[in-house]
Scaffold this active site. Structure first.
Site, short mmCIF file in Angstrom:
data_model
loop_
_atom_site.label_atom_id
_atom_site.label_comp_id
_atom_site.label_asym_id
_atom_site.label_seq_id
_atom_site.Cartn_x
_atom_site.Cartn_y
_atom_site.Cartn_z
N ASP A 29 -1.08 0.58 -8.17
CA ASP A 29 -1.39 0.51 -6.74
C ASP A 29 -2.07 1.78 -6.26
O ASP A 29 -2.55 1.84 -5.12
CB ASP A 29 -0.13 0.24 -5.91
CG ASP A 29 1.01 1.19 -6.25
OD1 ASP A 29 1.37 1.28 -7.44
OD2 ASP A 29 1.52 1.85 -5.34
N ASN A 30 -2.14 2.78 -7.11
CA ASN A 30 -2.82 4.03 -6.74
C ASN A 30 -4.11 4.21 -7.54
O ASN A 30 -4.60 5.33 -7.69
CB ASN A 30 -1.89 5.22 -6.96
CG ASN A 30 -0.72 5.21 -5.98
OD1 ASN A 30 -0.82 4.64 -4.91
ND2 ASN A 30 0.37 5.85 -6.36
N ASP A 83 10.52 3.81 6.56
CA ASP A 83 10.38 3.97 8.01
C ASP A 83 8.93 3.90 8.49
O ASP A 83 8.67 3.99 9.69
CB ASP A 83 11.02 5.29 8.46
CG ASP A 83 10.35 6.49 7.81
OD1 ASP A 83 9.38 6.31 7.05
OD2 ASP A 83 10.81 7.63 8.06
N ASP A 94 -4.51 8.65 -3.04
CA ASP A 94 -3.06 8.89 -2.90
C ASP A 94 -2.60 10.21 -3.50
O ASP A 94 -2.10 10.27 -4.61
CB ASP A 94 -2.25 7.72 -3.48
CG ASP A 94 -1.67 6.90 -2.36
OD1 ASP A 94 -1.95 7.21 -1.18
OD2 ASP A 94 -0.93 5.93 -2.63
N GLY A 126 2.92 -0.20 3.61
CA GLY A 126 4.22 -0.08 4.26
C GLY A 126 4.25 1.02 5.30
O GLY A 126 5.15 1.08 6.15
N ARG A 127 3.32 1.94 5.20
CA ARG A 127 3.24 3.02 6.21
C ARG A 127 1.78 3.37 6.46
O ARG A 127 1.45 4.50 6.76
CB ARG A 127 3.99 4.26 5.72
CG ARG A 127 3.50 4.73 4.38
CD ARG A 127 3.91 6.12 4.11
NE ARG A 127 3.66 6.41 2.70
CZ ARG A 127 3.79 7.58 2.16
NH1 ARG A 127 4.18 8.59 2.90
NH2 ARG A 127 3.55 7.78 0.90
N ARG A 181 -7.26 -1.88 -4.59
CA ARG A 181 -6.58 -1.25 -5.72
C ARG A 181 -6.42 -2.27 -6.85
O ARG A 181 -6.48 -3.48 -6.60
CB ARG A 181 -5.17 -0.80 -5.29
CG ARG A 181 -5.15 0.01 -4.02
CD ARG A 181 -3.89 -0.29 -3.20
NE ARG A 181 -3.97 0.31 -1.87
CZ ARG A 181 -3.52 1.51 -1.55
NH1 ARG A 181 -2.91 2.23 -2.46
NH2 ARG A 181 -3.67 1.99 -0.35
N LYS A 199 -2.27 6.71 7.76
CA LYS A 199 -1.07 6.81 6.92
C LYS A 199 0.00 7.42 7.82
O LYS A 199 -0.26 8.45 8.46
CB LYS A 199 -1.37 7.72 5.73
CG LYS A 199 -0.38 7.64 4.60
CD LYS A 199 -1.01 8.27 3.37
CE LYS A 199 -0.10 8.25 2.17
NZ LYS A 199 -0.79 8.78 0.99
P1 AMP Z 1 2.97 5.60 -2.43
O1 AMP Z 1 4.09 6.30 -3.10
O2 AMP Z 1 2.47 6.31 -1.20
O3 AMP Z 1 1.87 5.23 -3.35
O4 AMP Z 1 3.59 4.23 -1.87
C1 AMP Z 1 4.09 3.21 -2.69
C2 AMP Z 1 4.54 2.07 -1.81
O5 AMP Z 1 5.66 2.46 -1.01
C3 AMP Z 1 3.51 1.54 -0.84
O6 AMP Z 1 3.70 0.16 -0.69
C4 AMP Z 1 3.86 2.27 0.44
O7 AMP Z 1 3.42 1.56 1.58
C5 AMP Z 1 5.36 2.29 0.36
N1 AMP Z 1 5.92 3.40 1.13
C6 AMP Z 1 5.92 4.70 0.80
N2 AMP Z 1 6.52 5.43 1.75
C7 AMP Z 1 6.91 4.58 2.74
C8 AMP Z 1 7.57 4.73 4.00
N3 AMP Z 1 7.97 5.92 4.43
N4 AMP Z 1 7.77 3.62 4.72
C9 AMP Z 1 7.38 2.41 4.28
N5 AMP Z 1 6.76 2.21 3.12
C10 AMP Z 1 6.52 3.28 2.34
MG MG Z 2 0.10 4.49 -2.98
#
Ligand code: AMP
Ligand code: MG
Length: 515
Positions: A263-264, A136, A273, A103-104, A194, A124
């Site tokens: 997912d991590n 975002d 992550d 997502g980012r 993952r 990232k």
């Molecule tokens: P994370 O907490 O980094 O492991 O992310 C968990 C999920 O949330 C993943 O699918 C990320 O792509 C999504 N995600 C986290 N932060 C954002 C952001 N600012 N914008 C879009 N997706 C996000």
């Molecule tokens: Mg993650």
């Protein structure tokens, strides 16, 4: 007249920063979405990992030049890169999210490094993608620098990890609880496959697609299994083995991942992550720092159990590939999952034997008891985990096990409760000495590498990030990075980095996801 020099073919073919070879985009093009990074307004290169760049066969100078920085900011896609957003799902804090994905983040492409290892190069914070949901797509500078720092610290500690190649400030602000400077982190990983990647294809597409992913994963990370008669069961066992060892190594340095969602967790066995992760100071298995983990699901001492739980989620996706007879597939997979605690315990014992400077000659139960009793002692005295174990090494180095109790009591300071504490330490030291009276040079060398002087202490990390984000001052960050890159040599000039935070700091300390 001299004829103009005709460039040799390989000079003409000078790669544009990296020599990409994008197997995921090529072989699994329906497992990801082609996507472009969002441009940054005023990119400034804040950190470049020159050693890692060279390992990737890239020219650090080219990366630091304007074209390189533009590429690392996402403003220019270098030749050969094929940016994609990867699809994945995941169990987050125990609940299934069927659609997460990059997502980012974006996978820019892959390179085969100087050691012949295939590595992902990914962004990232490179903007919204089809997987962004309400996010975002951005990353704030603090979390990007945090991931850079902790990844390098883990690497220096010898723990398998993704690493950061660069952090570029975008010049754009991102909105969190307040406006913060934005950044793009470039991450290098053995892959970004993952447990959640398998869950996504099992949930949405079924066994045929899981099989292709599994075959790709085997070819990339476990090629020795390709010829197996039971490749998918073996894949599960091989991933379990790497995770059993990885978590044991985390525990050996007091690392708390903080958000061990499926997912991590990588199939490669690398730590990935670095969000709300932290290193424990005062030893307690219940230690948690993450603001979103109020139930302590991902506490220090629970991580092996969670790894097993996550592996069971991976196993579920592989069942139809393991055996067409579904009860038999369940039996076979369950055997692997049930063997995990024992496999983890074996790695744990190896890690902690090294920390105590013990060879492998004694009965495992004897050494387990010796280690457990030491942990009980330092827990009772509320001692710093890293300093306590380093004290063991220092005592061995000086061939002075009898000085250990005084050293530990000094570390305890006013936490000493009674004369019994001192007597317990004396008794334990005598047992330790009796168990391994002679510490051969090889054992001492291994003991040193098991007991760092310097870990990424929370107060130091926060001070470095605060200076960078609030005052544009990267000097404390770079100083801390330098210390953490050589964690095993005690240096008088770096003594402050070996000291724990004050109790007041630690009591209130919380970490946050980098969202
Ligand atoms: P994370 O907490 O980094 O492991 O992310 C968990 C999920 O949330 C993943 O699918 C990320 O792509 C999504 N995600 C986290 N932060 C954002 C952001 N600012 N914008 C879009 N997706 C996000
Ligand atoms: Mg993650």
């Amino acid at each position: 007249m001299n004829a103009p020099h005709a460039p040799a073919p390989n000079e003409l073919a000078t790669p544009d920063l990296f020599t990409f070879d994008n197997s995921y985009a090529r072989e699994l093009d329906d497992y990801c979405v082609r996507w472009s990074p969002a441009p940054a307004s005023r990119p400034v290169l804040l950190q470049l990992n020159r050693e890692l760049a060279a390992e990737l066969g890239a020219d650090p100078q080219a990366l630091a030049a304007p074209d390189g920085v533009a590429a690392l900011a996402g403003n220019r896609v270098p030749a050969g890169a094929e940016p994609v957003a990867q699809a994945y799902a995941g169990h987050q804090f125990g609940g299934f999210s069927p659609q997460l994905g990059d997502g980012r983040a974006l996978l820019l492409g892959e390179v085969v490094d100087r050691n012949g290892r295939r590595r992902d190069i990914a962004f990232k914070g490179s903007g919204r993608t089809p997987f962004s949901r309400n996010g975002d797509g951005k990353c704030a500078l603090g979390p990007a620098l945090r991931e850079y720092l902790i990844g390098e610290a883990m690497h220096a500690l010898g723990i398998p990890t993704t690493r950061a190649l660069a952090v570029v400030a975008t010049g754009d602000m991102v909105r969190r609880d307040r406006a913060l400077p934005g950044a793009v982190l470039t991450r290098v990983a053995a892959s970004h496959i993952r447990v959640g990647t398998f869950e996504y294809f099992a949930a949405h597409h079924g066994p045929e697609r899981v099989k292709r992913l599994a075959d790709y994963t085997i070819a990339r990370h476990y090629p020795q299994l390709a010829a197996s008669a039971t490749p998918y069961l073996d894949l599960l066992a091989a991933v379990a083995e790497r995770q059993a060892e990885l978590v044991a190594r985390w525990l050996g340095v007091g690392f708390i991942h903080g958000v061990m969602n499926t997912d991590n967790m990588t199939l490669s066995g690398e730590t990935i992550d670095y969000g709300p992760c932290a290193f424990m100071e005062t030893y307690s298995p219940h230690t948690v720092f993450s603001s979103i983990d109020s139930a302590g699901r991902y506490a220090y001492g629970k991580q092996a159990g969670i790894a097993r739980w996550n592996l069971a989620r991976l196993a579920e996706t592989l069942l139809p590939l393991i055996d067409a007879d579904s009860p038999r597939a369940v039996t076979l997979a369950t055997e692997v999952i049930d063997a995990f605690p024992e496999r983890h315990a074996a790695h744990w014992l190896r890690v902690f034997r090294a920390k105590l400077g013990l060879d492998e000659q004694a009965d495992a139960a004897v050494d387990q008891a010796l280690i457990d009793d030491f942990l009980l002692l330092i827990k009772g005295l509320r001692l710093d985990f890293t300093q306590s174990f380093r004290a063991l090494y220092d005592a061995r180095l000086a061939d002075a096990a009898d000085q250990l109790p005084a050293r530990l009591l000094a570390l305890a300071g006013d936490a000493v409760r009674s004369d019994d504490d001192g007597a317990d330490l004396v008794a334990w030291s005598a047992r330790w000495q009796a168990r391994q009276p002679q510490c051969a040079p090889a054992l001492l060398a291994a003991m040193r590498l098991a007991n760092p002087c310097y870990i990424a202490r929370n107060h130091q990390v926060e001070a470095a990030l605060d200076a960078a984000v609030e005052h544009n001052d990267l000097a404390p960050f770079e100083r801390l990075l330098e210390v953490l890159r050589a964690p095993f040599d005690a240096r008088p000039a770096d003594a402050a980095y070996g000291e724990p935070a004050t109790r007041e700091f630690t009591t209130c300390y919380q970490t946050f996801c980098g969202t």
